[in-house]
Each structure stands twice: as structure tokens, then as C-alpha cells.
Design a protein around this motif. Structure first.
Motif, short mmCIF file in Angstrom:
data_model
loop_
_atom_site.label_atom_id
_atom_site.label_comp_id
_atom_site.label_asym_id
_atom_site.label_seq_id
_atom_site.Cartn_x
_atom_site.Cartn_y
_atom_site.Cartn_z
N LEU A 49 37.54 58.81 -6.32
CA LEU A 49 36.65 59.81 -5.73
C LEU A 49 35.22 59.64 -6.24
CD1 LEU A 49 38.93 62.97 -5.79
CD2 LEU A 49 38.26 61.59 -3.82
N THR A 50 35.07 59.30 -7.52
CA THR A 50 33.74 59.08 -8.09
C THR A 50 33.03 57.92 -7.38
OG1 THR A 50 34.46 59.90 -10.23
CG2 THR A 50 32.46 58.56 -10.20
N PHE A 51 33.72 56.81 -7.21
CA PHE A 51 33.12 55.67 -6.53
C PHE A 51 32.84 55.99 -5.07
CE2 PHE A 51 34.58 53.12 -10.14
CZ PHE A 51 33.45 52.33 -10.34
N PHE A 52 33.68 56.82 -4.44
CA PHE A 52 33.44 57.22 -3.07
C PHE A 52 32.16 58.04 -2.96
CE2 PHE A 52 34.17 60.27 0.45
CZ PHE A 52 34.18 59.36 1.49
N VAL A 53 31.96 58.96 -3.89
CA VAL A 53 30.74 59.77 -3.89
C VAL A 53 29.51 58.89 -4.14
CG1 VAL A 53 29.50 61.59 -5.14
CG2 VAL A 53 31.89 61.91 -4.53
N VAL A 54 29.62 57.94 -5.06
CA VAL A 54 28.51 57.01 -5.31
C VAL A 54 28.20 56.22 -4.05
CG1 VAL A 54 27.85 54.93 -6.59
CG2 VAL A 54 28.89 56.85 -7.80
N ALA A 55 29.24 55.79 -3.33
CA ALA A 55 29.03 55.04 -2.10
C ALA A 55 28.33 55.89 -1.05
CB ALA A 55 30.37 54.53 -1.56
N LEU A 56 28.73 57.16 -0.94
CA LEU A 56 28.08 58.04 0.03
C LEU A 56 26.61 58.27 -0.30
CD1 LEU A 56 30.81 60.76 0.68
CD2 LEU A 56 30.06 58.94 2.21
N ILE A 57 26.32 58.51 -1.57
CA ILE A 57 24.94 58.74 -1.98
C ILE A 57 24.10 57.49 -1.76
CG2 ILE A 57 23.46 59.21 -3.98
CD1 ILE A 57 25.71 61.06 -5.01
N ALA A 58 24.65 56.33 -2.11
CA ALA A 58 23.92 55.07 -1.92
C ALA A 58 23.69 54.80 -0.44
CB ALA A 58 24.69 53.92 -2.56
N ALA A 59 24.66 55.15 0.40
CA ALA A 59 24.50 54.94 1.84
C ALA A 59 23.41 55.84 2.40
CB ALA A 59 25.82 55.20 2.55
N VAL A 60 23.34 57.07 1.91
CA VAL A 60 22.31 58.00 2.39
C VAL A 60 20.91 57.47 2.05
CG1 VAL A 60 21.31 60.29 1.99
CG2 VAL A 60 23.75 60.05 2.39
N PHE A 61 20.77 56.89 0.87
CA PHE A 61 19.46 56.39 0.45
C PHE A 61 19.18 54.97 0.92
CE2 PHE A 61 20.00 59.73 -2.88
CZ PHE A 61 18.95 60.51 -2.48
N GLY A 62 20.13 54.35 1.60
CA GLY A 62 19.89 53.04 2.21
C GLY A 62 20.17 51.85 1.32
N PHE A 63 20.90 52.03 0.25
CA PHE A 63 21.26 50.90 -0.62
C PHE A 63 22.57 50.30 -0.11
CE2 PHE A 63 18.94 53.78 -3.58
CZ PHE A 63 17.81 53.00 -3.72
N GLY A 64 22.49 49.40 0.83
CA GLY A 64 23.68 48.85 1.49
C GLY A 64 24.61 48.11 0.57
N GLY A 65 24.07 47.28 -0.32
CA GLY A 65 24.93 46.50 -1.21
C GLY A 65 25.70 47.37 -2.18
N ILE A 66 25.01 48.34 -2.76
CA ILE A 66 25.67 49.25 -3.71
C ILE A 66 26.69 50.11 -2.99
CG2 ILE A 66 25.31 51.18 -5.28
CD1 ILE A 66 22.52 50.00 -5.86
N ALA A 67 26.35 50.57 -1.79
CA ALA A 67 27.27 51.41 -1.03
C ALA A 67 28.55 50.67 -0.68
CB ALA A 67 26.59 51.92 0.24
N SER A 68 28.42 49.44 -0.23
CA SER A 68 29.61 48.69 0.16
C SER A 68 30.45 48.32 -1.06
CB SER A 68 29.24 47.44 0.95
OG SER A 68 28.49 46.55 0.16
N ALA A 69 29.80 48.00 -2.16
CA ALA A 69 30.55 47.67 -3.37
C ALA A 69 31.30 48.89 -3.90
CB ALA A 69 29.61 47.14 -4.45
N SER A 70 30.64 50.03 -3.92
CA SER A 70 31.29 51.25 -4.40
C SER A 70 32.42 51.67 -3.47
CB SER A 70 30.28 52.38 -4.53
OG SER A 70 29.34 52.09 -5.52
#
Length: 57
Positions: free
Chosen positions: A6-27
Motif C-alpha cells: 500500500l505504501t508503494f502504491f501511494v508513492v506511485a499515485l503521488i509520483a504520477a500526479v506530479f508527472g514523475f513517470g519513472g518513479i511512478a512505474s517503478a513504485s
């Protein structure tokens, strides 16, 4: 382990909102792997408990 997923899912959602594609997909990938690992371990625990003769909770 589900908490980590769940933590990594939340990090992925936050990164996706801010446009960090690489971090979002990795998380999201890590969250998915941990979630399925959690499910597999849960099924193994339920089967092991049933084999021992204890009723499922």
C-alpha cells in the motif's frame, strides 16, 4: 507486507500526479509484486491451517 504494498502504491499515485513517470512505474511495479506475494503467502497459510485440521477463521 500488505502495508508495504500500500505504501508503494501511494508513492506511485503521488509520483504520477506530479508527472514523475519513472518513479511512478517503478513504485507501481514494486507494489504489484508485494501484493501478489502477500496473496500467495495468505493462500499458503490458509491451506496449511486447513491441512492441520483447524477450521478457517
Amino acid at each position: 507486507m500488505l502495508g508495504w504494498a500500500l505504501t508503494f502504491f501511494v508513492v506511485a499515485l503521488i509520483a504520477a500526479v506530479f508527472g514523475f513517470g519513472g518513479i511512478a512505474s517503478a513504485s507501481a511495479g514494486v507494489a504489484q509484486i508485494l501484493f501478489f506475494l502477500f496473496l500467495i503467502l495468505f493462500v499458503v497459510a490458509v491451506v496449511a491451517r486447513a491441512v492441520r485440521g483447524k477450521p478457517p477463521v
